[in-house]
Write an enzyme that holds these catalytic residues in place. Sequence first.
Site, short mmCIF file in Angstrom:
data_model
loop_
_atom_site.label_atom_id
_atom_site.label_comp_id
_atom_site.label_asym_id
_atom_site.label_seq_id
_atom_site.Cartn_x
_atom_site.Cartn_y
_atom_site.Cartn_z
N CYS A 148 -7.86 24.00 16.04
CA CYS A 148 -8.08 24.55 17.31
C CYS A 148 -7.56 23.46 18.33
O CYS A 148 -8.41 22.71 19.06
CB CYS A 148 -9.14 25.01 17.34
SG CYS A 148 -9.22 25.74 19.34
N GLU A 149 -6.24 22.95 18.12
CA GLU A 149 -5.85 21.79 19.07
C GLU A 149 -4.45 22.11 19.29
O GLU A 149 -3.93 22.36 18.47
CB GLU A 149 -5.84 20.34 18.50
CG GLU A 149 -7.51 20.18 18.05
CD GLU A 149 -8.12 19.46 19.36
OE1 GLU A 149 -7.56 19.12 20.36
OE2 GLU A 149 -9.46 19.07 19.29
N GLY A 182 0.97 -1.07 0.11
CA GLY A 182 0.03 -0.14 -0.08
C GLY A 182 0.98 1.18 0.18
O GLY A 182 1.20 1.87 -0.95
N ARG A 210 -1.10 11.72 9.91
CA ARG A 210 -0.21 10.76 10.42
C ARG A 210 0.89 11.39 11.65
O ARG A 210 1.05 10.42 12.31
CB ARG A 210 0.96 10.55 8.94
CG ARG A 210 0.07 9.62 8.23
CD ARG A 210 0.95 9.17 7.08
NE ARG A 210 1.72 7.91 7.61
CZ ARG A 210 3.06 8.02 7.87
NH1 ARG A 210 3.75 9.16 7.54
NH2 ARG A 210 3.57 6.93 8.37
N TYR A 229 0.75 8.93 14.71
CA TYR A 229 1.85 7.91 14.81
C TYR A 229 3.30 8.66 15.20
O TYR A 229 4.30 8.10 14.96
CB TYR A 229 1.93 7.27 13.49
CG TYR A 229 0.90 6.52 13.10
CD1 TYR A 229 0.06 5.69 13.59
CD2 TYR A 229 0.45 6.74 11.67
CE1 TYR A 229 -1.18 5.19 13.21
CE2 TYR A 229 -0.81 6.47 11.01
CZ TYR A 229 -1.43 5.40 11.93
OH TYR A 229 -2.45 4.99 11.30
N TYR A 242 -1.66 7.56 2.96
CA TYR A 242 -2.40 7.86 4.26
C TYR A 242 -2.51 9.37 4.43
O TYR A 242 -2.23 9.81 5.60
CB TYR A 242 -1.83 7.23 5.48
CG TYR A 242 -1.88 5.53 5.20
CD1 TYR A 242 -3.12 4.87 5.19
CD2 TYR A 242 -0.71 4.86 5.10
CE1 TYR A 242 -3.13 3.56 5.25
CE2 TYR A 242 -0.97 3.78 4.46
CZ TYR A 242 -1.89 2.88 4.57
OH TYR A 242 -1.98 1.51 4.35
#
Length: 415
Positions: free
Chosen positions: A345-346, A274, A311, A315, A374
Site C-alpha cells: 500500500c504505497e 559481495g 532495490r 536506488y 540485496y
Amino acid sequence: MHESEYIAGQTFFGRSDPAELLARFGSPLYVYNESILRRRCQDMLRIIDYPRFVASYSIKANSNLHLLKIIREEGLSADAMSPGEIVVLEQAGFRPEQIFFVPNNVSADELRFAAERQILTSLDSLDQLELMGKILPGSRVAIRINPGIGAGHHEKVVTAGERTKFGISGAQLFQAGRVAERYGLRIVGINQHIGSLFMEPEPYLRAAAYLLDQVERFPDLELVDLGGGFGIPHRKLSGEQRLDLRDLNKKLTRLIRAFTDRHGRDLLFKSEPGRYVVAECGVLLGTVHAVKETGQTIYAGTDLGFNVLARPILYDSWHDIRIYRDGRYLDDSETKPVTVVGNICESGDIIAADRPLPDLEANDVVVVLDTGAYGYAMSSNYNNRLRPAEVLIRLDGEPVLIRRRETYEDLLRYF
C-alpha cells in the site's frame, strides 16, 4: 533466459521450470543456481595473480547459510558488518582468521563480541579507534581509510569521497596513529571500499594506488584490503557488457607487483566482493494477479512488493524481466510499455516503470533477473507480508529448499 548461463545442457532452473517451482514452493520465490554461484566465486579468486591474495565475500549481499557454505567451499573468506553476520558465518564453518569484522558506528559490546572470538576488526572513525583503545588496549586492529575516490551506480551506494559516512580521511591518518600509540593498538590492516556496482576499473585502481601509498605509515601492517563493489551487467537483455576482469587482473596485478618489488613487504592482499558473487546466481519469481489501465499507463499488479525486492525503490535499480506462460517465455518482439507493481500500500511500490513487455495476463509468471544480491537480504514484513522461500538449484539440476517461506505464526512469534 540467461542464455549465457546454460550449464551442461540445462537451463538456469535445472530440471524444473518457473511455474513448477512456484506450484511447489509458493509465490513469490527466490531461486539460486549453484553452478553460477561457484563460477562467480572462482572469478573473484582470479582478479589478482599474486600468491598472498584472498577474496572475502561480503555477506550483507546475501547471508543464506547454505549459500555461505558453498562460498566457503570455493575458498573465499568473509567480511561481516554485525555480530549477527559473525554468528551466521561461524555456523557456516568459517574460522576466526577467515572473518574480517568491518562495522560502522558500533558499540563497545559489539567490538568485544568480535575480539572475544579472535576476529580482526576494522575501525572507521577516530572515535571508534579511541573506543577500542579504551576497552581493549593493546589490541590488533585495522582501520578503514576513505581514499577520497567514490564510485557506484547511485549516490546512495557510493561509500568513499567527501559525501559519505565511511572511513578515516587522509588528513586524519596522522591523528589515527597518535590515538593508536596512546592505547598501544597495533594497526595491522588497512581497508577501503569506494562503492557498489562499478563497471569500469579505473576508479578502483586509483583508490588501490592511494591505499598502497599509505602503507609506509604503518610499520606493523600485515594486510591491505582493496575493497569490492565489482559490478554485474543488470541490462543483459539489452546486451550490456560485463566488467572486463581480465583487464582488471592485468592492471591490478601490475600495481601490486610493482609495489612489492619497490617496498619488499610481504603483505596479505584482500578484496571484498559481495554483489558480484551472488547477484547473477539468483532470480525472483512472482505472479501477475491483475492487469489494468489507468490513464495512459498499463499496470501489471504482482505479488512482488518492495517488501520482497527493495532495490528499485531504494536506488531506482534496473532488473531485467522475462514473462513465462504455458511452458515458455513470451516473445519480446511485440511489446508495449508496462509498469510492473507490487501489492504494498504505497504509490512507490514499483518494480519496473514503463518497461517494454508483451501483453500480460493474470497468472503469468514474472521472472526478475539478477536478484541474488540485496534481494532477500533487504526483504521485510512491511504490510505484514510474509517473506518468501529460497530454493537452490543444485549441480544435478534438482531444486532444494534452503529457507522456508514464513507463516502467519512467524508474524506473531515475538509478541
